[in-house]
Design a protein around this motif. Sequence first.
Motif, mmCIF file in Angstrom:
data_model
loop_
_atom_site.group_PDB
_atom_site.id
_atom_site.type_symbol
_atom_site.label_atom_id
_atom_site.label_comp_id
_atom_site.label_asym_id
_atom_site.label_seq_id
_atom_site.Cartn_x
_atom_site.Cartn_y
_atom_site.Cartn_z
ATOM 1 N N VAL A 27 -18.057 28.090 20.234
ATOM 2 C CA VAL A 27 -18.138 26.637 20.307
ATOM 3 C C VAL A 27 -16.819 26.065 19.782
ATOM 4 O O VAL A 27 -16.489 26.242 18.607
ATOM 5 N N LEU A 28 -16.088 25.428 20.664
ATOM 6 C CA LEU A 28 -14.779 24.878 20.303
ATOM 7 C C LEU A 28 -14.956 23.430 19.857
ATOM 8 O O LEU A 28 -15.321 22.558 20.641
ATOM 9 N N GLU A 29 -14.676 23.179 18.592
ATOM 10 C CA GLU A 29 -14.945 21.875 18.002
ATOM 11 C C GLU A 29 -13.954 20.822 18.487
ATOM 12 O O GLU A 29 -12.743 21.063 18.539
ATOM 13 N N GLY A 30 -14.505 19.674 18.850
ATOM 14 C CA GLY A 30 -13.692 18.535 19.222
ATOM 15 C C GLY A 30 -13.310 18.468 20.686
ATOM 16 O O GLY A 30 -12.545 17.581 21.084
ATOM 17 N N PHE A 31 -13.863 19.376 21.500
ATOM 18 C CA PHE A 31 -13.461 19.422 22.913
ATOM 19 C C PHE A 31 -14.660 19.212 23.830
ATOM 20 O O PHE A 31 -15.797 19.579 23.512
ATOM 21 N N SER A 32 -14.368 18.637 24.993
ATOM 22 C CA SER A 32 -15.383 18.314 25.985
ATOM 23 C C SER A 32 -15.333 19.302 27.146
ATOM 24 O O SER A 32 -14.477 20.192 27.211
ATOM 25 N N ASP A 63 -11.981 19.096 29.028
ATOM 26 C CA ASP A 63 -10.864 19.592 28.214
ATOM 27 C C ASP A 63 -10.642 21.072 28.485
ATOM 28 O O ASP A 63 -9.501 21.560 28.498
ATOM 29 N N LEU A 64 -11.751 21.796 28.714
ATOM 30 C CA LEU A 64 -11.670 23.248 28.902
ATOM 31 C C LEU A 64 -11.223 23.643 30.304
ATOM 32 O O LEU A 64 -11.082 24.827 30.594
ATOM 33 N N TYR A 65 -10.975 22.674 31.157
ATOM 34 C CA TYR A 65 -10.456 22.979 32.484
ATOM 35 C C TYR A 65 -8.971 23.299 32.443
ATOM 36 O O TYR A 65 -8.517 24.241 33.098
ATOM 37 N N ASP A 66 -8.196 22.496 31.698
ATOM 38 C CA ASP A 66 -6.742 22.649 31.820
ATOM 39 C C ASP A 66 -5.924 22.232 30.610
ATOM 40 O O ASP A 66 -4.721 22.478 30.590
ATOM 41 N N LEU A 67 -6.517 21.607 29.595
ATOM 42 C CA LEU A 67 -5.702 21.163 28.470
ATOM 43 C C LEU A 67 -5.228 22.370 27.665
ATOM 44 O O LEU A 67 -5.998 23.296 27.398
ATOM 45 N N PRO A 68 -3.965 22.381 27.273
ATOM 46 C CA PRO A 68 -3.392 23.586 26.663
ATOM 47 C C PRO A 68 -4.120 24.082 25.416
ATOM 48 O O PRO A 68 -4.368 25.284 25.280
ATOM 49 N N GLU A 69 -4.469 23.185 24.486
ATOM 50 C CA GLU A 69 -5.064 23.658 23.234
ATOM 51 C C GLU A 69 -6.435 24.291 23.441
ATOM 52 O O GLU A 69 -6.666 25.442 23.016
ATOM 53 N N THR A 110 -28.153 42.167 30.701
ATOM 54 C CA THR A 110 -27.873 43.152 29.651
ATOM 55 C C THR A 110 -26.383 43.440 29.477
ATOM 56 O O THR A 110 -25.997 44.097 28.511
ATOM 57 N N ARG A 111 -25.555 42.981 30.402
ATOM 58 C CA ARG A 111 -24.113 43.217 30.270
ATOM 59 C C ARG A 111 -23.535 42.336 29.153
ATOM 60 O O ARG A 111 -24.068 41.258 28.858
ATOM 61 N N PRO A 112 -22.440 42.773 28.538
ATOM 62 C CA PRO A 112 -21.789 41.935 27.537
ATOM 63 C C PRO A 112 -21.443 40.562 28.108
ATOM 64 O O PRO A 112 -20.988 40.447 29.245
ATOM 65 N N ILE A 113 -21.683 39.530 27.314
ATOM 66 C CA ILE A 113 -21.460 38.163 27.772
ATOM 67 C C ILE A 113 -20.797 37.342 26.681
ATOM 68 O O ILE A 113 -21.163 37.438 25.510
ATOM 69 N N MET A 114 -19.821 36.546 27.079
ATOM 70 C CA MET A 114 -19.212 35.564 26.190
ATOM 71 C C MET A 114 -19.388 34.192 26.804
ATOM 72 O O MET A 114 -19.051 33.968 27.973
ATOM 73 N N VAL A 115 -19.912 33.270 26.009
ATOM 74 C CA VAL A 115 -20.153 31.896 26.442
ATOM 75 C C VAL A 115 -19.248 30.982 25.627
ATOM 76 O O VAL A 115 -19.337 30.950 24.394
ATOM 77 N N VAL A 116 -18.377 30.245 26.310
ATOM 78 C CA VAL A 116 -17.448 29.327 25.652
ATOM 79 C C VAL A 116 -17.810 27.901 26.033
ATOM 80 O O VAL A 116 -17.886 27.571 27.223
ATOM 81 N N LYS A 136 -7.414 28.338 23.186
ATOM 82 C CA LYS A 136 -8.431 28.833 22.244
ATOM 83 C C LYS A 136 -9.508 29.636 22.967
ATOM 84 O O LYS A 136 -9.982 30.654 22.449
ATOM 85 N N ALA A 137 -9.897 29.175 24.150
ATOM 86 C CA ALA A 137 -10.876 29.934 24.927
ATOM 87 C C ALA A 137 -10.328 31.307 25.292
ATOM 88 O O ALA A 137 -11.010 32.329 25.153
ATOM 89 N N LEU A 138 -9.091 31.342 25.761
ATOM 90 C CA LEU A 138 -8.481 32.607 26.166
ATOM 91 C C LEU A 138 -8.258 33.531 24.976
ATOM 92 O O LEU A 138 -8.330 34.758 25.117
ATOM 93 N N ALA A 139 -8.025 32.964 23.814
ATOM 94 C CA ALA A 139 -7.862 33.790 22.614
ATOM 95 C C ALA A 139 -9.130 34.562 22.286
ATOM 96 O O ALA A 139 -9.081 35.609 21.629
ATOM 97 N N GLU A 140 -10.274 34.072 22.747
ATOM 98 C CA GLU A 140 -11.545 34.784 22.588
ATOM 99 C C GLU A 140 -11.846 35.672 23.790
ATOM 100 O O GLU A 140 -12.315 36.799 23.650
ATOM 101 N N LEU A 141 -11.569 35.165 24.988
ATOM 102 C CA LEU A 141 -11.909 35.903 26.205
ATOM 103 C C LEU A 141 -11.058 37.154 26.392
ATOM 104 O O LEU A 141 -11.566 38.196 26.839
ATOM 105 N N VAL A 142 -9.780 37.078 26.082
ATOM 106 C CA VAL A 142 -8.892 38.221 26.319
ATOM 107 C C VAL A 142 -9.335 39.456 25.522
ATOM 108 O O VAL A 142 -9.500 40.546 26.097
ATOM 109 N N PRO A 143 -9.560 39.350 24.218
ATOM 110 C CA PRO A 143 -10.034 40.550 23.508
ATOM 111 C C PRO A 143 -11.446 40.968 23.910
ATOM 112 O O PRO A 143 -11.773 42.158 23.891
ATOM 113 N N PHE A 144 -12.285 40.003 24.290
ATOM 114 C CA PHE A 144 -13.631 40.348 24.757
ATOM 115 C C PHE A 144 -13.556 41.220 26.010
ATOM 116 O O PHE A 144 -14.172 42.303 26.068
#
Length: 309
Positions: A278-283, A286-292, A242-248, A296-304
């Motif tokens: 859902v980040l288009e074009g990424f595997s 990619d979400l482990y360490d690639l800058p772009e 029931t807690r707020p959740i963000m899935v990237v 983009k993930a952090l741009a969503e997670l930080v305000p969340f």
Amino acid sequence: MSTVENVGIPALAWELAADIYRPDDFDPSGVYPAIVATHPIGSCKEQTAGTVYGAALADQGYVVVAFDASFQGASGGEPRLVEDPTMRVKDISHVIDYLVTLPYVDADRIGALGVCGGGGYSINATMTDRRIKAVGSVTGVNFGRLMQESFSDYDPVAVLDAIAVQRTAEARGETRRVDDLLPASPQAASDDGVTEIDVVEATDYYKTDRGRQPGGATSALFSRQGTAVGWDAFGRAEVLLTRPIMVVVGDRPGAFGAYRDGLEIYRRAPAADKRLVVLEGFSHYDLYDLPEPTSKALAELVPFFGEHL
């Protein structure tokens, strides 16, 4: 830039090795929200969960603890190289036990963030440890589902039978069986004809200078994998999550199943605030360490996290 301190956190009969990331302007007399960052399967605190996401969130004003799992990395626990989901979830609560003793941490503003298997563990911990007020999962994987399917060649009972035989042999003094989960190098993967995207990219991350760390063993003690075969990161989610959740997730799916698992837990969670990114074009990797993609993930997670912590 954030500052980092290495600490030992009491677990059961040993300590967890952990890095505390603090904002550069950290004031010990202040009070801060905190986030527990949980690393992937076969990983360690010095890799993506700590050095990428932990450091970035600390730069945004959070106290972040990235830690090595029990039996892994620089943390205690015997035997070594055990990947036990139930213990991984308990480790998160042990870290929270530590955080709530720190005078500069607001015990009512604690979140959880996990990458890959750490995402599944963080989600599971959030169901039962109500001290977690919000959870973020980055390319999160349900390790139990993976063990019941492709990691057991879709025959989990046969694997459990083999685990039983091996554990009995080890109890009688025979050599422990440790399985490396990946090819030895990208060249070895190529020579073996490996083409599956998650395996290829995991090898590129863990077996090269891109991500290789001493604590990132990418191997597991076979005789202790039975618990994982019978585990489910998302069990009872419809009632407890029931807690707020963000899935990237990225939209380039691979064999480890992060895209599938992400959509599943988003559908099943009863949380009033649940968000799927859902980040288009990424595997997955990619979400482990690639800058772009990480930016983009952090741009969503930080305000969340900002809204809920």
